[in-house]
Design a protein around this motif. Sequence first.
Motif, PDB file in Angstrom:
ATOM      1  N   LEU A  45       0.786  -1.235   0.000  1.00 59.41           N
ATOM      2  CA  LEU A  45       0.000   0.000   0.000  1.00 59.41           C
ATOM      3  C   LEU A  45       0.821   1.290   0.000  1.00 59.41           C
ATOM      4  CD1 LEU A  45      -2.817  -1.144   2.414  1.00 59.41           C
ATOM      5  CD2 LEU A  45      -3.032  -0.692  -0.024  1.00 59.41           C
ATOM      6  N   ILE A  46       1.985   1.299   0.656  1.00 57.09           N
ATOM      7  CA  ILE A  46       2.756   2.547   0.716  1.00 57.09           C
ATOM      8  C   ILE A  46       4.187   2.401   0.224  1.00 57.09           C
ATOM      9  CG2 ILE A  46       1.352   3.628   2.495  1.00 57.09           C
ATOM     10  CD1 ILE A  46       3.384   2.783   4.588  1.00 57.09           C
ATOM     11  N   GLY A  47       4.506   1.254  -0.357  1.00 58.11           N
ATOM     12  CA  GLY A  47       5.811   1.065  -0.976  1.00 58.11           C
ATOM     13  C   GLY A  47       6.967   1.188  -0.001  1.00 58.11           C
ATOM     14  N   PRO A  48       7.994   1.945  -0.377  1.00 62.93           N
ATOM     15  CA  PRO A  48       9.198   2.018   0.460  1.00 62.93           C
ATOM     16  C   PRO A  48       8.983   2.653   1.830  1.00 62.93           C
ATOM     17  CG  PRO A  48       9.394   3.468  -1.447  1.00 62.93           C
ATOM     18  CD  PRO A  48       8.141   2.677  -1.622  1.00 62.93           C
ATOM     19  N   LEU A  94      -0.358  -7.503 -10.576  1.00 66.36           N
ATOM     20  CA  LEU A  94      -0.163  -8.645  -9.686  1.00 66.36           C
ATOM     21  C   LEU A  94       0.400  -8.246  -8.324  1.00 66.36           C
ATOM     22  CD1 LEU A  94       1.461 -11.085 -12.273  1.00 66.36           C
ATOM     23  CD2 LEU A  94      -0.903 -11.090 -11.471  1.00 66.36           C
ATOM     24  N   HIS A  95       0.266  -6.968  -7.955  1.00 66.31           N
ATOM     25  CA  HIS A  95       0.903  -6.507  -6.728  1.00 66.31           C
ATOM     26  C   HIS A  95       0.298  -7.115  -5.464  1.00 66.31           C
ATOM     27  CE1 HIS A  95      -2.072  -3.604  -8.034  1.00 66.31           C
ATOM     28  NE2 HIS A  95      -2.245  -3.242  -6.785  1.00 66.31           N
ATOM     29  N   ALA A  96      -0.856  -7.756  -5.550  1.00 62.53           N
ATOM     30  CA  ALA A  96      -1.413  -8.439  -4.374  1.00 62.53           C
ATOM     31  C   ALA A  96      -0.534  -9.633  -3.982  1.00 62.53           C
ATOM     32  CB  ALA A  96      -2.831  -8.916  -4.659  1.00 62.53           C
ATOM     33  N   TYR A  97       0.320 -10.084  -4.898  1.00 60.08           N
ATOM     34  CA  TYR A  97       1.229 -11.200  -4.616  1.00 60.08           C
ATOM     35  C   TYR A  97       2.520 -10.740  -3.931  1.00 60.08           C
ATOM     36  CZ  TYR A  97      -1.721 -14.204  -7.437  1.00 60.08           C
ATOM     37  OH  TYR A  97      -2.780 -14.921  -7.911  1.00 60.08           O
ATOM     38  N   ALA A  98       2.742  -9.453  -3.856  1.00 60.55           N
ATOM     39  CA  ALA A  98       3.983  -8.915  -3.288  1.00 60.55           C
ATOM     40  C   ALA A  98       4.263  -9.363  -1.851  1.00 60.55           C
ATOM     41  CB  ALA A  98       3.990  -7.398  -3.398  1.00 60.55           C
ATOM     42  N   PRO A  99       3.261  -9.512  -0.981  1.00 60.10           N
ATOM     43  CA  PRO A  99       3.584  -9.961   0.385  1.00 60.10           C
ATOM     44  C   PRO A  99       4.315 -11.306   0.435  1.00 60.10           C
ATOM     45  CG  PRO A  99       1.381  -9.075   0.352  1.00 60.10           C
ATOM     46  CD  PRO A  99       1.840  -9.150  -1.080  1.00 60.10           C
ATOM     47  N   LEU A 100       4.181 -12.096  -0.617  1.00 62.42           N
ATOM     48  CA  LEU A 100       4.857 -13.396  -0.638  1.00 62.42           C
ATOM     49  C   LEU A 100       6.366 -13.254  -0.807  1.00 62.42           C
ATOM     50  CD1 LEU A 100       2.262 -15.412  -2.748  1.00 62.42           C
ATOM     51  CD2 LEU A 100       2.498 -15.289  -0.257  1.00 62.42           C
ATOM     52  N   ALA A 101       6.843 -12.043  -1.100  1.00 57.12           N
ATOM     53  CA  ALA A 101       8.280 -11.786  -1.203  1.00 57.12           C
ATOM     54  C   ALA A 101       8.900 -11.479   0.161  1.00 57.12           C
ATOM     55  CB  ALA A 101       8.534 -10.623  -2.166  1.00 57.12           C
ATOM     56  N   GLU A 102       8.075 -11.288   1.166  1.00 63.52           N
ATOM     57  CA  GLU A 102       8.575 -10.918   2.496  1.00 63.52           C
ATOM     58  C   GLU A 102       9.557 -11.944   3.057  1.00 63.52           C
ATOM     59  OE1 GLU A 102       8.804  -9.423   6.549  1.00 63.52           O
ATOM     60  OE2 GLU A 102       8.449 -11.450   5.883  1.00 63.52           O
ATOM     61  N   PRO A 103       9.306 -13.252   2.936  1.00 67.21           N
ATOM     62  CA  PRO A 103      10.291 -14.222   3.444  1.00 67.21           C
ATOM     63  C   PRO A 103      11.652 -14.121   2.760  1.00 67.21           C
ATOM     64  CG  PRO A 103       8.177 -15.292   3.128  1.00 67.21           C
ATOM     65  CD  PRO A 103       8.066 -13.916   2.523  1.00 67.21           C
ATOM     66  N   LEU A 104      11.677 -13.694   1.506  1.00 73.05           N
ATOM     67  CA  LEU A 104      12.968 -13.548   0.825  1.00 73.05           C
ATOM     68  C   LEU A 104      13.841 -12.511   1.525  1.00 73.05           C
ATOM     69  CD1 LEU A 104      11.778 -13.550  -2.904  1.00 73.05           C
ATOM     70  CD2 LEU A 104      12.803 -15.438  -1.614  1.00 73.05           C
ATOM     71  N   SER A 155      -5.157  -9.764  -1.348  1.00 75.94           N
ATOM     72  CA  SER A 155      -6.004 -10.345  -2.403  1.00 75.94           C
ATOM     73  C   SER A 155      -7.457  -9.923  -2.231  1.00 75.94           C
ATOM     74  CB  SER A 155      -5.912 -11.873  -2.379  1.00 75.94           C
ATOM     75  OG  SER A 155      -4.611 -12.286  -2.683  1.00 75.94           O
ATOM     76  N   ALA A 156      -7.925  -9.908  -0.990  1.00 77.82           N
ATOM     77  CA  ALA A 156      -9.299  -9.465  -0.719  1.00 77.82           C
ATOM     78  C   ALA A 156      -9.460  -7.990  -1.080  1.00 77.82           C
ATOM     79  CB  ALA A 156      -9.657  -9.699   0.743  1.00 77.82           C
ATOM     80  N   LEU A 157      -8.487  -7.168  -0.727  1.00 80.71           N
ATOM     81  CA  LEU A 157      -8.539  -5.741  -1.085  1.00 80.71           C
ATOM     82  C   LEU A 157      -8.548  -5.561  -2.602  1.00 80.71           C
ATOM     83  CD1 LEU A 157      -6.064  -4.218   1.521  1.00 80.71           C
ATOM     84  CD2 LEU A 157      -8.551  -3.910   1.449  1.00 80.71           C
ATOM     85  N   ARG A 158      -7.795  -6.375  -3.297  1.00 74.29           N
ATOM     86  CA  ARG A 158      -7.761  -6.299  -4.761  1.00 74.29           C
ATOM     87  C   ARG A 158      -9.129  -6.663  -5.352  1.00 74.29           C
ATOM     88  NH1 ARG A 158      -6.313 -10.366  -8.186  1.00 74.29           N
ATOM     89  NH2 ARG A 158      -6.119  -9.687 -10.327  1.00 74.29           N
ATOM     90  N   ARG A 159      -9.736  -7.729  -4.837  1.00 71.77           N
ATOM     91  CA  ARG A 159     -11.057  -8.131  -5.318  1.00 71.77           C
ATOM     92  C   ARG A 159     -12.128  -7.080  -5.015  1.00 71.77           C
ATOM     93  NH1 ARG A 159     -11.214 -12.988  -2.365  1.00 71.77           N
ATOM     94  NH2 ARG A 159      -9.063 -13.573  -2.652  1.00 71.77           N
ATOM     95  N   LEU A 160     -11.940  -6.348  -3.926  1.00 72.92           N
ATOM     96  CA  LEU A 160     -12.878  -5.295  -3.555  1.00 72.92           C
ATOM     97  C   LEU A 160     -12.611  -3.985  -4.301  1.00 72.92           C
ATOM     98  CD1 LEU A 160     -13.024  -5.889   0.293  1.00 72.92           C
ATOM     99  CD2 LEU A 160     -14.846  -6.349  -1.358  1.00 72.92           C
ATOM    100  N   GLY A 161     -11.546  -3.964  -5.091  1.00 70.50           N
ATOM    101  CA  GLY A 161     -11.193  -2.768  -5.847  1.00 70.50           C
ATOM    102  C   GLY A 161     -10.514  -1.701  -4.999  1.00 70.50           C
ATOM    103  N   ARG A 162      -9.966  -2.074  -3.866  1.00 67.00           N
ATOM    104  CA  ARG A 162      -9.295  -1.117  -2.970  1.00 67.00           C
ATOM    105  C   ARG A 162      -7.780  -1.138  -3.128  1.00 67.00           C
ATOM    106  NH1 ARG A 162     -13.128   2.326  -1.430  1.00 67.00           N
ATOM    107  NH2 ARG A 162     -14.973   1.186  -0.785  1.00 67.00           N
ATOM    108  N   LEU A 163      -7.297  -1.993  -4.007  1.00 68.83           N
ATOM    109  CA  LEU A 163      -5.857  -2.118  -4.192  1.00 68.83           C
ATOM    110  C   LEU A 163      -5.487  -1.945  -5.641  1.00 68.83           C
ATOM    111  CD1 LEU A 163      -3.173  -2.828  -2.742  1.00 68.83           C
ATOM    112  CD2 LEU A 163      -3.679  -5.189  -3.244  1.00 68.83           C
TER     113      LEU A 163
END
Length: 163
Positions: A45-48, A94-104, A155-163
């Motif tokens: 949501l707020i990037g860096p 596809l930015h809703a998938y970005a949280p999956l990069a957190e473990p990296l 993903s839920a926010l994306r489906r709701l059009g909030r992301l």
Amino acid sequence: MNAKTLAYVVVFTGLGLALAPISFPVGPTRAFPGQHFVNGLAGVLIGPWALLVALLISTIRLMLGLGTVFAYPGSLPGALAVALASYFLRRRGLHAYAPLAEPLGTLGIGFPLSAYVVAPALGLGERFAAGLIPIFAGWAASTAVGSAAAFFVASALRRLGRL
């Protein structure tokens, strides 16, 4: 920083602190899935600016005795990884998938930084090395839970059009 971003920083920091008691000790560290959850959402949501959120949460948790100095290398690289992933995935929607990069960031950068820089600097090198696999497993479980939760919310926010 504009007012909307500042508001997000305050809300995410508050959320992270509200979730702070939900952590568990892993060797000389404390695993905190809520940090990874907040990193995932803030990075999308707020990037860096998610780095600022991670820094504030880590600092306040340390001051309150709810965290350790390992919160810094455990959270900042994860927030950065999500922010970068969000930036590159946003173009494709596809930015809703970005949280999956957190473990990296947490496991790929933060854990080695903790093991080879922070722990020896604190005189905890032997204690950290003795529990290297259990500590890594605890951090992996923590980041997996938090990142997955952030992914589902994003993903839920994306489906709701909030992301």
